[in-house]
Design a protein around this motif. Structure first.
Motif, PDB file in Angstrom:
ATOM      1  N   LYS A 194       1.993   7.090  -6.727  1.00  0.00           N
ATOM      2  CA  LYS A 194       1.070   8.189  -7.037  1.00  0.00           C
ATOM      3  C   LYS A 194       1.711   9.549  -6.743  1.00  0.00           C
ATOM      4  O   LYS A 194       1.626  10.473  -7.552  1.00  0.00           O
ATOM      5  N   VAL A 195       2.356   9.668  -5.595  1.00  0.00           N
ATOM      6  CA  VAL A 195       3.001  10.932  -5.212  1.00  0.00           C
ATOM      7  C   VAL A 195       4.117  11.284  -6.186  1.00  0.00           C
ATOM      8  O   VAL A 195       4.234  12.431  -6.637  1.00  0.00           O
TER       9      VAL A 195
ATOM     10  N   GLU B 221       2.224   1.781  -3.463  1.00  0.00           N
ATOM     11  CA  GLU B 221       1.203   2.360  -4.349  1.00  0.00           C
ATOM     12  C   GLU B 221       1.053   3.860  -4.096  1.00  0.00           C
ATOM     13  O   GLU B 221       0.956   4.652  -5.041  1.00  0.00           O
ATOM     14  N   SER B 222       1.045   4.252  -2.835  1.00  0.00           N
ATOM     15  CA  SER B 222       0.969   5.681  -2.495  1.00  0.00           C
ATOM     16  C   SER B 222       2.185   6.433  -3.020  1.00  0.00           C
ATOM     17  O   SER B 222       2.069   7.532  -3.566  1.00  0.00           O
TER      18      SER B 222
ATOM     19  N   ASP C 152       0.833  -1.211   0.000  1.00  0.00           N
ATOM     20  CA  ASP C 152       0.000   0.000   0.000  1.00  0.00           C
ATOM     21  C   ASP C 152       0.867   1.261   0.000  1.00  0.00           C
ATOM     22  O   ASP C 152       0.572   2.229  -0.712  1.00  0.00           O
ATOM     23  N   ALA C 153       1.943   1.233   0.790  1.00  0.00           N
ATOM     24  CA  ALA C 153       2.857   2.382   0.833  1.00  0.00           C
ATOM     25  C   ALA C 153       3.519   2.590  -0.529  1.00  0.00           C
ATOM     26  O   ALA C 153       3.682   3.727  -0.982  1.00  0.00           O
TER      27      ALA C 153
ATOM     28  N   SER D 206       8.078  13.736  -0.578  1.00  0.00           N
ATOM     29  CA  SER D 206       7.410  13.772  -1.896  1.00  0.00           C
ATOM     30  C   SER D 206       8.395  13.749  -3.063  1.00  0.00           C
ATOM     31  O   SER D 206       8.196  14.384  -4.086  1.00  0.00           O
TER      32      SER D 206
ATOM     33  N   LEU E   6       8.012   9.306   0.684  1.00  0.00           N
ATOM     34  CA  LEU E   6       6.655   9.846   0.867  1.00  0.00           C
ATOM     35  C   LEU E   6       6.690  11.121   1.701  1.00  0.00           C
ATOM     36  O   LEU E   6       6.015  12.096   1.388  1.00  0.00           O
TER      37      LEU E   6
ATOM     38  N   ASN F 281       8.949   5.294   2.976  1.00  0.00           N
ATOM     39  CA  ASN F 281       8.350   6.266   3.904  1.00  0.00           C
ATOM     40  C   ASN F 281       9.072   7.605   3.853  1.00  0.00           C
ATOM     41  O   ASN F 281       8.443   8.659   3.903  1.00  0.00           O
TER      42      ASN F 281
END
Length: 196
Positions: free
Chosen positions: A67-68, A63-64, A60-61, A144, A141, A138
């Motif tokens: 996207k970012v 996938e996020s 899930d991380a 960014s 993320l 992480n």
């Protein structure tokens, strides 16, 4: 991506300290991950990656993160298998234990162990490409953007095939265990040194 010849790697000095291996590995990984970003500033850069043993939460991380980064003109393309000259990144979970009794060596460098010894992870190690952890995702993320994998954000050790029993008086086996502890980092460092 040019893969160095094994004979060339073996000719490079094998007496790297843990710190030197980690510094050279980090330099190599930073240059490999930053290169596609620097060359294609007007168009989207693509990083070809493989994953191994990620948990649902880590997936899930990822996938996020995809996207970012896509919003910032960086595409991470996940491939099913390792492809020489194309794979640029391996993302894998880490083990809670380490091959030695402690997670830190005498030089205070953390031992970061891959959770599993899969063919994807082993081929990535042999190619000298970054094998990063969920903690790296992480950090990316959080900022960014793609961050350089620092000491605790990349795997520097693969799990051993079998447990090593080392007595305090057996110096030769202790050295082998130490080399095994930083095998991934030392191999990447040797490639970096050979290509410098």
């Amino acid at each position: 991506m040019n893969e160095p010849q094994p004979k060339l790697i073996n000719k490079v000095a094998s007496t790297l300290s843990e710190k030197e291996a980690m510094d050279l590995a980090s330099k190599r990984y930073s240059s490999l991950l930053c290169f596609p970003l620097a060359t294609n500033s007007s168009t989207a850069a693509t990083i070809y990656a493989i994953t191994s043993s990620l948990s649902d939460r880590d997936t899930d991380a990822l996938e996020s993160l995809c996207k970012v980064l896509k919003a910032n003109k960086v595409n991470i393309k996940i491939m099913k298998e390792f492809q020489p000259n194309k794979t640029m990144l391996c993302i894998t979970s880490t083990s809670t234990g380490s091959p030695s009794k402690t997670n830190q060596t005498s030089s205070h460098i953390n031992v970061v162990v891959s959770k599993t010894r899969t063919s994807k992870v082993m081929r990535s190690a042999l190619a000298g490409i970054p094998i990063v952890t969920p903690a790296w995702m992480n950090e990316c993320l959080k900022h960014s953007r793609i961050v350089s994998p620092a000491e605790k954000l990349f795997v520097n050790t693969l799990p051993m095939k079998r447990a090593a029993v080392v007595s305090d008086n057996d110096k030769s086996h202790k050295d082998e265990l130490q080399l095994e502890c930083f095998g991934v980092a030392k191999y990447a460092a040797k490639i970096q040194r050979a290509q410098s």
